[in-house]
Design a protein around this motif. Structure first.
Motif, short mmCIF file in Angstrom:
data_model
loop_
_atom_site.label_atom_id
_atom_site.label_comp_id
_atom_site.label_asym_id
_atom_site.label_seq_id
_atom_site.Cartn_x
_atom_site.Cartn_y
_atom_site.Cartn_z
N VAL A 117 73.69 93.47 49.31
CA VAL A 117 74.33 94.20 48.21
C VAL A 117 73.25 94.94 47.43
O VAL A 117 72.23 94.37 47.05
CB VAL A 117 75.08 93.23 47.26
CG1 VAL A 117 75.65 93.98 46.06
CG2 VAL A 117 76.19 92.52 48.01
N ILE A 167 72.32 97.12 44.15
CA ILE A 167 72.72 97.56 42.80
C ILE A 167 71.97 98.86 42.56
O ILE A 167 70.73 98.89 42.55
CB ILE A 167 72.35 96.52 41.72
CG1 ILE A 167 72.95 95.14 42.08
CG2 ILE A 167 72.83 96.99 40.35
CD1 ILE A 167 74.46 95.10 42.13
N ALA A 206 77.55 98.42 42.45
CA ALA A 206 77.25 97.49 43.54
C ALA A 206 77.79 98.04 44.85
O ALA A 206 78.97 98.34 44.98
CB ALA A 206 77.87 96.13 43.24
N LEU A 213 70.20 92.78 46.49
CA LEU A 213 70.57 91.36 46.35
C LEU A 213 71.11 90.85 47.68
O LEU A 213 71.55 91.65 48.53
CB LEU A 213 71.63 91.19 45.26
CG LEU A 213 71.27 91.71 43.86
CD1 LEU A 213 72.48 91.58 42.93
CD2 LEU A 213 70.08 90.94 43.29
N ALA A 220 75.29 87.12 46.41
CA ALA A 220 74.92 87.23 44.99
C ALA A 220 76.16 87.06 44.11
O ALA A 220 77.22 87.62 44.39
CB ALA A 220 74.27 88.58 44.73
N ALA A 254 78.46 87.29 40.56
CA ALA A 254 78.74 88.37 39.60
C ALA A 254 77.69 88.37 38.50
O ALA A 254 77.25 89.43 38.04
CB ALA A 254 80.14 88.18 39.02
N LYS A 272 74.61 90.03 39.72
CA LYS A 272 74.79 91.49 39.75
C LYS A 272 74.67 92.07 38.34
O LYS A 272 74.02 93.11 38.13
CB LYS A 272 76.15 91.85 40.36
CG LYS A 272 76.23 91.56 41.85
CD LYS A 272 77.63 91.84 42.38
CE LYS A 272 77.77 91.36 43.82
NZ LYS A 272 79.15 91.45 44.31
N ASP A 273 75.28 91.40 37.38
CA ASP A 273 75.19 91.86 35.99
C ASP A 273 73.74 91.85 35.50
O ASP A 273 73.30 92.76 34.79
CB ASP A 273 76.04 90.97 35.07
CG ASP A 273 77.54 91.19 35.29
OD1 ASP A 273 77.89 92.20 35.94
OD2 ASP A 273 78.33 90.35 34.83
#
Lengths: 194, 253
Positions: free
Chosen positions: A3, A5, A72, A136, A140, A142, A145-146
């Motif tokens: 993933v 970002i 994402a 990531l 990963a 949430a 990700k944040d």
């Protein structure tokens, strides 16, 4: 599937020069990474064939989201031989994606700053711009990700760069795609008289 | 291994062996960089918004070329685009109105489109003038404009006379020139300024062949446009992207 970002900013030549000067001073310079990219803009995905001109390599990438649909991006990617780029593009065109294809050359220099990969770029459609990226693992959370979004935002702030919002990105890419469609239609205009 | 594939344009020019179709190369761009003249401070060149819009449309389709092999050659898209950019800058510099500016930019963009080769292709200006007159609707539409007869005649005249030195004008040329002198002068200047791409110092821009008081001031910008766009093309950009990048790097748009 990893993933990514990814957040972006567009700016003028003066801001570009200031950003590069700052990164040359503060960040790790990963070098020139010019690319010729063939994009296939699909309804909810983005397929790319990338000819890494500076690196002498190539790859095929599928992103499960388009620019302007969140920061994402699930990403599946594999290398191909650089000499096979034309054949790969030909295959995707033959599969019916020709109408969705456009291509662009990107002048690009990569930097690593506080764990964020920053690609400072120029392309005809985007002008001067930068991509801020954290990769990531596919599991990963949430929260992770944040956290990556927050880290990118902090780094951009520190460098004096204003990141584009999702709405700005969506509007920009929609305008670009409409202009590209108009250009393709204009290309169908009557042939000239000899 | 053939001679034309391995020798640079500079080497071939020195031996007077330039081929019909001439494509730039790394050694030639390095030679251009190494021979940067001792320029005075560069003239800052802001483009008006309407002129920027013209420049953004100045890349012409390859199908307009009489010889598609020339698309990326020394008289191909990059030369046409840089000439259009320089024409746009000159028109802004002189404070021309939008129509007159468009006439000059269009003439500059297509002035070499009917070349058959990169050597002394006599009559290519006349061929391009006839082509432009026959395709005025197509060409002006490409720039988002409508053709008006007077402007088409002016542009076609500038295109025809761009390859004729002032001192070689015939009586007919003089009459035509009198009807379009300002556009003719401007296209000649823009074309001459882009001669930094050529692989021999004696072929580089020379003010004695043009009528432009600001010629010396424009040279640094013309030189930088050549160096940046030729290097960008060799890095892998298309001709149109390469010139767009050079224009951005000079802060013109």
């Amino acid at each position: 599937m990893a993933v990514e970002i990814e957040m972006r900013a567009r700016f003028d030549k003066e801001t570009h020069d200031q950003l590069v000067a700052l990164l040359m001073e503060k960040a790790e310079d990963l070098g020139q990474d010019d690319k010729h990219i063939y994009f296939f803009v699909l309804p909810d995905q983005l397929l790319k064939v990338t000819d890494n001109k500076s690196a002498g390599t190539a790859k095929i990438t599928l992103k499960n989201s388009k620019i302007g649909q969140g920061s994402a991006f699930g990403e599946t990617e594999f290398p191909i031989a650089q000499q096979d780029v034309a054949a790969a593009v030909e295959v995707f065109n033959a599969l019916g994606f020709q109408e969705a294809m456009h291509e662009a050359f990107n002048f690009r220099r990569n930097f690593n700053f506080k764990g964020i990969e920053i690609a400072v770029k120029w392309s005809e459609a985007w002008g001067y711009h930068a991509e801020f990226e954290r990769l990531l693992t596919d599991d990963a959370t949430a929260a992770a990700k944040d956290e990556a979004v927050a880290e990118i935002t902090d780094v951009a702030d520190e460098l004096g760069v204003t990141l584009m919002t999702e709405d700005e990105l969506a509007a920009f890419t929609a305008a670009f795609e409409a202009a590209e469609q108009a250009r393709k239609e204009a290309d169908q205009s009557p042939a000239e008289i000899h | 291994m053939s001679t034309t594939r391995t020798d640079s344009l500079v080497e071939l020019a020195a031996r007077k062996q330039l081929p019909y179709h001439q494509f730039t190369d790394v050694a030639t761009v390095e030679w251009i960089k190494a021979n940067r003249p001792d320029f005075p401070p560069a003239w800052p060149p802001p483009l008006r918004p309407t002129t920027k819009a013209l420049v953004e449309r100045a890349a012409i389709p390859t199908r307009w070329l009489a010889e598609p092999k020339l698309a990326d050659s020394i008289h191909g898209h990059r030369h046409g685009l840089r000439t259009a950019v320089l024409a746009a800058l000159l028109a802004d510099w002189r404070g021309w109105d939008e129509r007159m500016t468009a006439t000059a930019v269009i003439a500059a963009a297509v002035h070499d489109c009917q070349r058959h080769h990169d050597r002394d292709d006599q009559g290519h200006g006349a061929r391009a003038a006839v082509w432009l007159a026959a395709n005025a609707e197509l060409v002006w539409s490409h720039f988002g404009l409508s053709p008006h007869t007077r402007r088409v005649v002016q542009a076609a005249t500038a295109v025809r006379l761009h390859e004729v030195p002032y001192d070689a004008f015939s009586a007919v040329d003089q009459v035509d020139y009198a009807r379009a002198s300002r556009v003719c002068d401007l296209v000649k200047v823009a074309d001459a300024l882009d001669r930094y791409r050529l692989p021999k110092l004696s072929w580089w821009p020379d003010g004695q062949f043009v009528r432009e008081p600001a010629f010396e001031q424009l040279k640094p910008l013309a030189y930088d446009l050549v160096v940046t766009s030729e290097a960008a093309f060799l890095a892998g950009a298309s001709s149109a992207e390469a010139v767009a990048f050079a224009v951005a790097e000079k802060g013109l748009v």
